[in-house]
Design an enzyme around this catalytic site. Sequence first.
Site, mmCIF file in Angstrom:
data_model
loop_
_atom_site.group_PDB
_atom_site.id
_atom_site.type_symbol
_atom_site.label_atom_id
_atom_site.label_comp_id
_atom_site.label_asym_id
_atom_site.label_seq_id
_atom_site.Cartn_x
_atom_site.Cartn_y
_atom_site.Cartn_z
ATOM 1 C CE LYS A 69 9.786 -52.078 10.546
ATOM 2 N NZ LYS A 69 9.061 -51.327 11.615
ATOM 3 C CD GLU A 103 12.669 -64.881 7.350
ATOM 4 O OE1 GLU A 103 12.873 -64.124 8.331
ATOM 5 O OE2 GLU A 103 11.569 -64.986 6.804
ATOM 6 C CG ASP A 112 6.939 -70.034 14.339
ATOM 7 O OD1 ASP A 112 6.928 -71.210 14.737
ATOM 8 O OD2 ASP A 112 6.132 -69.177 14.778
ATOM 9 N NE ARG A 167 11.434 -54.671 14.479
ATOM 10 C CZ ARG A 167 10.834 -55.735 13.951
ATOM 11 N NH1 ARG A 167 11.494 -56.862 13.817
ATOM 12 N NH2 ARG A 167 9.577 -55.672 13.562
HETATM 13 P P1 5GP Z 1 6.809 -68.056 9.894
HETATM 14 O O1 5GP Z 1 6.229 -67.534 8.623
HETATM 15 O O2 5GP Z 1 7.928 -69.060 9.690
HETATM 16 O O3 5GP Z 1 5.767 -68.551 10.848
HETATM 17 O O4 5GP Z 1 7.396 -66.858 10.690
HETATM 18 C C1 5GP Z 1 8.405 -66.124 10.268
HETATM 19 C C2 5GP Z 1 8.388 -64.781 10.935
HETATM 20 O O5 5GP Z 1 7.559 -64.723 12.098
HETATM 21 C C3 5GP Z 1 9.771 -64.472 11.400
HETATM 22 O O6 5GP Z 1 10.539 -63.905 10.388
HETATM 23 C C4 5GP Z 1 9.488 -63.541 12.563
HETATM 24 O O7 5GP Z 1 9.356 -62.221 12.063
HETATM 25 C C5 5GP Z 1 8.186 -64.006 13.115
HETATM 26 N N1 5GP Z 1 8.392 -64.897 14.285
HETATM 27 C C6 5GP Z 1 8.281 -66.235 14.352
HETATM 28 N N2 5GP Z 1 8.568 -66.703 15.584
HETATM 29 C C7 5GP Z 1 8.883 -65.611 16.320
HETATM 30 C C8 5GP Z 1 9.283 -65.431 17.691
HETATM 31 O O8 5GP Z 1 9.443 -66.340 18.503
HETATM 32 N N3 5GP Z 1 9.508 -64.145 18.071
HETATM 33 C C9 5GP Z 1 9.377 -63.076 17.230
HETATM 34 N N4 5GP Z 1 9.627 -61.872 17.726
HETATM 35 N N5 5GP Z 1 9.005 -63.214 15.951
HETATM 36 C C10 5GP Z 1 8.760 -64.474 15.494
HETATM 37 MG MG MG Z 2 11.023 -62.084 9.923
#
Ligand code: 5GP
Ligand code: MG
Length: 179
Positions: free
Chosen positions: A42, A98, A102, A164
């Site tokens: 989302k 995106e 992270d 959100r």
């Molecule tokens: P990744 O797979 O790169 O670790 O994370 C991607 C997803 O993790 C993002 O699309 C998001 O939904 C969530 N995410 C990563 N870091 C944050 C953050 O600091 N805050 C929030 N609310 N969601 C995060």
């Molecule tokens: Mg996401």
Amino acid sequence: MDNDIQEVLFDQDSIHHAAVRLGKQITKDYAGEEPVVLSVLKGAYLWTADLLREVDLYVKLEFIKISSYHGGVSSTNSISLVTDIHSDVQGRDVIILEDIVDTGQSLLFLKKLLAERGAKSIQVATLLDKKEGRKVEIRADYIGFDVRNEFVVGYGLDYKEMYRNLPYVGILKKEVYSD
Ligand code: 5GP
Ligand code: MG
């Protein structure tokens, strides 16, 4: 909600400027093409709405939903496809939208999926890039802002499905999620 925020990192105005800047760049880079824009739900819902209004191209908009965070503040390694797209990406240029990159695991998952399905090219436009969080080697092509390694909420990003709809990105007060 404002009272739960310790610090505003990116306000509405700076997010708008990022959307204009990246929208122009994408319009230029994809001139004459009709890319598929794949918005990741989302979190990317506001970014998708704002960025795409700055993109002057014939795009096909699709939404995909993956799960990775499970409502907490730290990432997990398991990613699953919750809601798939129903259109064919075979031979198409795809731009993934995106909210934040992270660890990079979500993006890796999506890029693999699209590559397996025969996408011609795959690029990524993310509002936020948390480079310090990276666990797999992957990078976004269009980046709104680099963000430090802290948990942020707002403008699509949630904490337990809330925040959100905050119009800016900020850091939650520790006491909000310490219990
Ligand atoms: P990744 O797979 O790169 O670790 O994370 C991607 C997803 O993790 C993002 O699309 C998001 O939904 C969530 N995410 C990563 N870091 C944050 C953050 O600091 N805050 C929030 N609310 N969601 C995060
Ligand atoms: Mg996401």
